[in-house]
Design a protein around this motif. Structure first.
Motif, PDB file in Angstrom:
ATOM      1  N   LEU A 336       9.783  79.107  27.030  1.00 22.98           N
ATOM      2  CA  LEU A 336       9.153  78.160  27.943  1.00 22.98           C
ATOM      3  C   LEU A 336       7.699  78.543  28.221  1.00 22.98           C
ATOM      4  O   LEU A 336       6.812  77.679  28.266  1.00 22.98           O
ATOM      5  CB  LEU A 336       9.928  78.097  29.261  1.00 22.98           C
ATOM      6  CG  LEU A 336      11.314  77.457  29.230  1.00 22.98           C
ATOM      7  CD1 LEU A 336      11.954  77.523  30.617  1.00 22.98           C
ATOM      8  CD2 LEU A 336      11.258  76.014  28.751  1.00 22.98           C
ATOM      9  N   SER A 340       4.065  76.768  26.980  1.00 16.55           N
ATOM     10  CA  SER A 340       3.133  76.372  28.031  1.00 16.55           C
ATOM     11  C   SER A 340       1.740  76.957  27.837  1.00 16.55           C
ATOM     12  O   SER A 340       0.795  76.535  28.509  1.00 16.55           O
ATOM     13  CB  SER A 340       3.668  76.818  29.403  1.00 16.55           C
ATOM     14  OG  SER A 340       4.913  76.205  29.690  1.00 16.55           O
ATOM     15  N   TYR A 379       9.970  69.711  23.115  1.00 15.31           N
ATOM     16  CA  TYR A 379       8.557  70.018  22.895  1.00 15.31           C
ATOM     17  C   TYR A 379       8.084  69.652  21.497  1.00 15.31           C
ATOM     18  O   TYR A 379       6.896  69.396  21.290  1.00 15.31           O
ATOM     19  CB  TYR A 379       8.286  71.496  23.184  1.00 15.31           C
ATOM     20  CG  TYR A 379       8.137  71.787  24.664  1.00 15.31           C
ATOM     21  CD1 TYR A 379       6.885  71.866  25.252  1.00 15.31           C
ATOM     22  CD2 TYR A 379       9.251  71.953  25.482  1.00 15.31           C
ATOM     23  CE1 TYR A 379       6.742  72.110  26.605  1.00 15.31           C
ATOM     24  CE2 TYR A 379       9.125  72.201  26.836  1.00 15.31           C
ATOM     25  CZ  TYR A 379       7.868  72.283  27.400  1.00 15.31           C
ATOM     26  OH  TYR A 379       7.738  72.516  28.746  1.00 15.31           O
ATOM     27  N   GLU A 568      12.500  76.888  39.691  1.00 16.08           N
ATOM     28  CA  GLU A 568      12.976  75.578  39.217  1.00 16.08           C
ATOM     29  C   GLU A 568      13.670  74.843  40.362  1.00 16.08           C
ATOM     30  O   GLU A 568      13.451  73.639  40.575  1.00 16.08           O
ATOM     31  CB  GLU A 568      13.967  75.767  38.063  1.00 16.08           C
ATOM     32  CG  GLU A 568      13.396  76.435  36.824  1.00 16.08           C
ATOM     33  CD  GLU A 568      13.006  75.454  35.743  1.00 16.08           C
ATOM     34  OE1 GLU A 568      12.913  74.249  36.041  1.00 16.08           O
ATOM     35  OE2 GLU A 568      12.778  75.914  34.615  1.00 16.08           O
ATOM     36  N   ASN A 626       5.016  79.736  32.834  1.00 16.04           N
ATOM     37  CA  ASN A 626       5.544  78.380  32.598  1.00 16.04           C
ATOM     38  C   ASN A 626       5.724  77.584  33.883  1.00 16.04           C
ATOM     39  O   ASN A 626       5.662  76.353  33.861  1.00 16.04           O
ATOM     40  CB  ASN A 626       6.846  78.423  31.781  1.00 16.04           C
ATOM     41  CG  ASN A 626       8.070  78.834  32.577  1.00 16.04           C
ATOM     42  OD1 ASN A 626       8.661  78.053  33.320  1.00 16.04           O
ATOM     43  ND2 ASN A 626       8.473  80.085  32.417  1.00 16.04           N
ATOM     44  N   ARG A 630       4.602  73.787  34.603  1.00 17.92           N
ATOM     45  CA  ARG A 630       5.797  72.959  34.642  1.00 17.92           C
ATOM     46  C   ARG A 630       6.236  72.620  36.062  1.00 17.92           C
ATOM     47  O   ARG A 630       6.886  71.597  36.285  1.00 17.92           O
ATOM     48  CB  ARG A 630       6.949  73.656  33.909  1.00 17.92           C
ATOM     49  CG  ARG A 630       6.716  73.839  32.416  1.00 17.92           C
ATOM     50  CD  ARG A 630       7.866  74.601  31.739  1.00 17.92           C
ATOM     51  NE  ARG A 630       9.128  73.929  31.930  1.00 17.92           N
ATOM     52  CZ  ARG A 630      10.118  74.400  32.679  1.00 17.92           C
ATOM     53  NH1 ARG A 630       9.996  75.574  33.302  1.00 17.92           N
ATOM     54  NH2 ARG A 630      11.246  73.725  32.804  1.00 17.92           N
ATOM     55  N   ASN A 636       5.474  68.067  32.127  1.00 15.86           N
ATOM     56  CA  ASN A 636       6.628  68.289  31.265  1.00 15.86           C
ATOM     57  C   ASN A 636       6.789  67.122  30.294  1.00 15.86           C
ATOM     58  O   ASN A 636       6.352  66.002  30.587  1.00 15.86           O
ATOM     59  CB  ASN A 636       7.908  68.398  32.103  1.00 15.86           C
ATOM     60  CG  ASN A 636       7.944  69.638  32.960  1.00 15.86           C
ATOM     61  OD1 ASN A 636       8.230  70.728  32.480  1.00 15.86           O
ATOM     62  ND2 ASN A 636       7.634  69.493  34.246  1.00 15.86           N
ATOM     63  N   THR A 663       0.154  70.786  23.985  1.00 11.48           N
ATOM     64  CA  THR A 663       1.342  70.054  23.542  1.00 11.48           C
ATOM     65  C   THR A 663       1.202  69.815  22.053  1.00 11.48           C
ATOM     66  O   THR A 663       0.125  69.997  21.472  1.00 11.48           O
ATOM     67  CB  THR A 663       1.518  68.692  24.245  1.00 11.48           C
ATOM     68  OG1 THR A 663       0.678  67.724  23.602  1.00 11.48           O
ATOM     69  CG2 THR A 663       1.184  68.761  25.721  1.00 11.48           C
TER      70      THR A 663
END
Length: 728
Positions: A336, A340, A379, A568, A626, A630, A636, A663
């Motif tokens: 992750l 990122s 991703y 998260e 991340n 995120r 995201n 990305t």
């Protein structure tokens, strides 16, 4: 404009009269960022997939892609003449600009091929062809993910100080997985004594460091015939045993170190004579950036970014220098953060494939494998790994260990089932881990807190943490079944997921306390049980307040690994301010504490007193790498391959911040500044991508997008620069 049109008509008529073909008019910018197998620079890389994937970046000016044409040739000269003698896709009406699988004549091992691509933009106008790129085919291997090459950085000291007439103290600024190159001219045979290490104590390298903080003394013979030496670092027995990831023979023995000391140097040594040879995975520092109004947060993000870069030295994600073994949970957090920070996906893919044959024993670690598959899918948009391993992945989610109400227990794992998971020794048993390290009574270590990193978690056969992760695995499998067009499996996994969610919220939720208990048969509630339920969207609306308040009441009562799911959970609950408080904390259980004690990579634990054998180079400690993009910025992929991005900032007390997030379609760039009562966001979206910006709840606020008044809710952003104003 009138002159241009008349010139075009004149040219057309003249060439038509002469019977010549009119060349195609080129209107748009050419595609950029070409990759093969998601590898940006294929120089020195061997592609092992016989049907490699091609990707490129659509320029912002094109807005979106309507079609493409891809040419692959046996020589650059063929390609310069627009001849794809190996594969000419023709004009393909497809918006995809990544994961385009090769469909030409069979590629031959040992051959080098050349390729380029052109696109048609949103108005169906063609671009020029891209520049020509090449790739070389290696021998077909068992895996399907080609390995990227490692990079070597030559790092000069930031300081070199003489200590007396024959000794030197050297600081390279940061620790790296490296060796030392020394230029030294001597008139006689002699021996230098070199000390390298990660930790400084009272101005000198700590020669008896705690735990797995690295130090080594090396004797270096020198002679008049040579003047350049590579330090012969001794291999560590533990991280070179069976199961550890071996480095290629072309790479010397590496050890993480920041400092060096040289003794018994009869001849002078200058700064230009000393180089730290640091190895890491292919990396572009310019792919990501973060800055904010909080200097501690900036330092924490820098620490975490560098950690992810430095720990890619092994070619797959490893746990740190103590073992150099891939572990599923470590790897997921690493993945992750890597995604990122850099536009790099090959290492995660190879690590995923590794785990299908080399599992580790913790129950929850098996449940991280599907999470890794899903992150790769979201991703990159690539389904290759899903197609290859779908049937094997069915075992990894542990659904075969369920009872009638859908809940699972690791106690139900038989030797036959362990073989299905990939364990070579069927006597190996799954063991619930929850967090690490466990309590003082289990480790024998004298820990700062007797309960370890588990917040007093009470283990029962039906474990709440395990079942929350299991629920998420079922959701993922239902999605994968849909990707592979398996409707019966879609129904099976969706139905089972609903059953498990109901069971978790009846069997494992304590209505009186308003929280999740640690398992069936105990009334104890830990941070872990509740943060996992919130992280995986299991908490009903009626319980979100009580569960959220309980989570906040526990503080950072988890390890650096558990912090991933704690953050998260907080961002899912809309508690961005508290999440920011944790990331900027200066308490002992904080990322800033790692900086304060002198490490330049994240630790395996918050401090040595929480895990006495910790190392100072553990990527699973780099969670903010991340969670800043995120969670804090809320950037995201909404759909696989980043066709649509979601942006839901929860910036807390920050008055300004900017970020660049890589990305597969290009960089998302975002800036924020608080101007009085106006929140101003400037969001730049790459070509061939849309974005949904969630303004959140802003009662009585005036919302403007690019000068147009908008309603509350979701704002739809297009490629290019978007300006959002929220005035209260």
């Amino acid at each position: 404009m009138k002159f241009y049109f008349l010139s075009f008509v004149f040219t057309f008529l003249v060439l038509g009269c002469k019977g010549k073909k009119v060349p195609e008019i080129v209107y748009g910018e050419e595609p950029l960022g070409l990759t093969v197998e998601y590898i940006r620079d294929t120089n020195g890389v061997m592609i092992i997939d016989v049907n490699p994937e091609f990707s490129w970046i659509v320029p912002q000016s094109a807005i979106s892609q309507k079609a493409y044409q891809l040419l692959v040739a046996s020589s650059a000269s063929q390609l310069r003449n627009d001849v794809g003698d190996v594969w000419d896709s023709g004009k393909v009406s497809d918006k995809r600009s990544s994961s385009i699988e090769y469909q030409g004549t069979p590629l031959i091992a040992g051959q080098t091929y050349y390729w380029k691509v052109k696109i048609w933009d949103a108005t169906d106008m063609p671009s020029a062809f891209s520049g020509i790129r090449s790739f070389s085919m290696g021998k077909l291997e068992k895996g399907i993910i080609s390995a990227n090459r490692l990079q070597l950085d030559h790092i000069r000291p930031i300081t070199l100080k003489a200590a007396g007439n024959t000794s030197y103290h050297i600081d390279f600024g940061k620790a790296a997985f490296a060796t030392l190159q020394i230029k030294y001219r001597t008139k006689k045979k002699d021996t230098l004594v070199v000390h390298i290490g990660e930790q400084l104590t009272n101005g000198v390298i700590n020669r008896e460091p705690q735990g797995t903080i690295r130090y080594q003394e090396v004797r270096l013979p020198v002679n008049p015939e040579e003047n350049t030496y590579i330090l012969p670092i001794r291999p560590d027995k533990r991280n070179t045993k069976v199961g550890a990831i071996a480095l290629p023979d072309s790479i010397p023995v590496l050890m993480p170190f920041r400092y060096a000391e040289i003794e018994y140097a009869e001849e002078p040594i200058l700064e230009n004579d000393i180089v730290q040879l640091a190895y890491h995975g292919y990396w572009d520092d310019n792919e990501s950036r973060f800055q904010s109004s909080d200097t501690i947060l900036d330092q924490v993000w820098d620490l975490c970014k560098y950690t992810i870069k430095a720990t890619t030295f092994a070619g797959v994600y490893v746990d740190g220098d103590r073992e150099r073994i891939p572990y599923e949970a470590d790897a997921y957090l690493n993945q992750l953060s890597h995604y990122s920070l850099d536009n790099e996906y090959a290492m995660a893919g190879r690590t995923i494939a590794y785990f299908m044959e080399h599992p580790t024993w913790p129950t929850e670690w098996q449940l991280h494998v599907a999470l890794m598959f899903h992150a790769d899918y979201m991703y990159t948009g690539n389904t290759e790994l899903i197609e290859r391993y779908y049937e094997d992945l069915k075992h990894k989610i542990l659904a075969e260990l369920r009872r009638a109400d859908g809940l699972i227990s690791s106690n139900n794992a038989s030797p036959e089932f362990m073989k299905k998971l990939g364990f070579k020794d069927p006597k190996t048993k799954l063991k619930d881990i929850v967090d690490w390290p466990p309590a003082q009574k289990d480790t024998g270590w004298k820990l700062a807190t007797p309960e370890g990193e588990r917040d007093g978690f009470v283990f029962t056969p039906i474990n709440t943490v395990v079942n929350c992760m299991y629920y998420r695995n079922l959701e993922i499998m239902a999605e994968f079944a849909g990707v592979l067009d398996k409707p019966d499996d879609v129904k099976f996994y969706n139905d089972l997921a609903k059953k498990v969610k109901t069971s978790i919220n009846t069997v494992l939720f304590d209505e009186a306390q308003g929280v999740y208990t640690d398992g069936e048969g105990t009334s104890h509630a830990s941070l872990h049980s509740n943060m996992m339920a919130m992280a995986f969207h299991l908490v009903p609306e009626t319980a979100k307040k009580s569960v959220g308040e309980f989570i906040k009441s526990r503080g950072m009562a988890c390890s650096v690994y558990g912090a991933q799911y704690l953050l998260e959970a907080l961002y899912n609950a809309g508690e961005g301010q508290y999440a920011l408080d944790l990331m900027t904390s200066t308490a002992n259980r904080s990322w800033y504490n790692m900086i304060r004690i002198g490490s330049t990579m994240t630790l395996e634990a918050w401090d040595m007193k929480y895990k006495p054998n910790s190392d100072w180079n553990h990527a699973w400690g780099a969670v903010p790498a991340n969670m800043v993009p995120r969670g804090l910025w809320g950037i995201n992929p909404k759909v696989p391959g980043y066709d649509i991005a979601t942006i839901k900032p929860q910036l807390g007390f920050l008055t300004e911040t900017s970020i660049v997030v890589p990305t597969i379609k290009g960089q998302i760039k975002a800036d924020f500044v608080l101007q009085g009562t106006t929140r101003k966001y400037t969001i730049e979206i790459p070509g061939n991508m849309k974005a949904e910006f969630d303004v959140g709840t802003n009662t009585n606020a005036k919302i403007m997008l690019n000068g147009n008044k908008m309603d509350q809710g979701i704002l739809h952003l297009k490629p290019g620069k978007n300006t959002i104003l929220i005035r209260r």
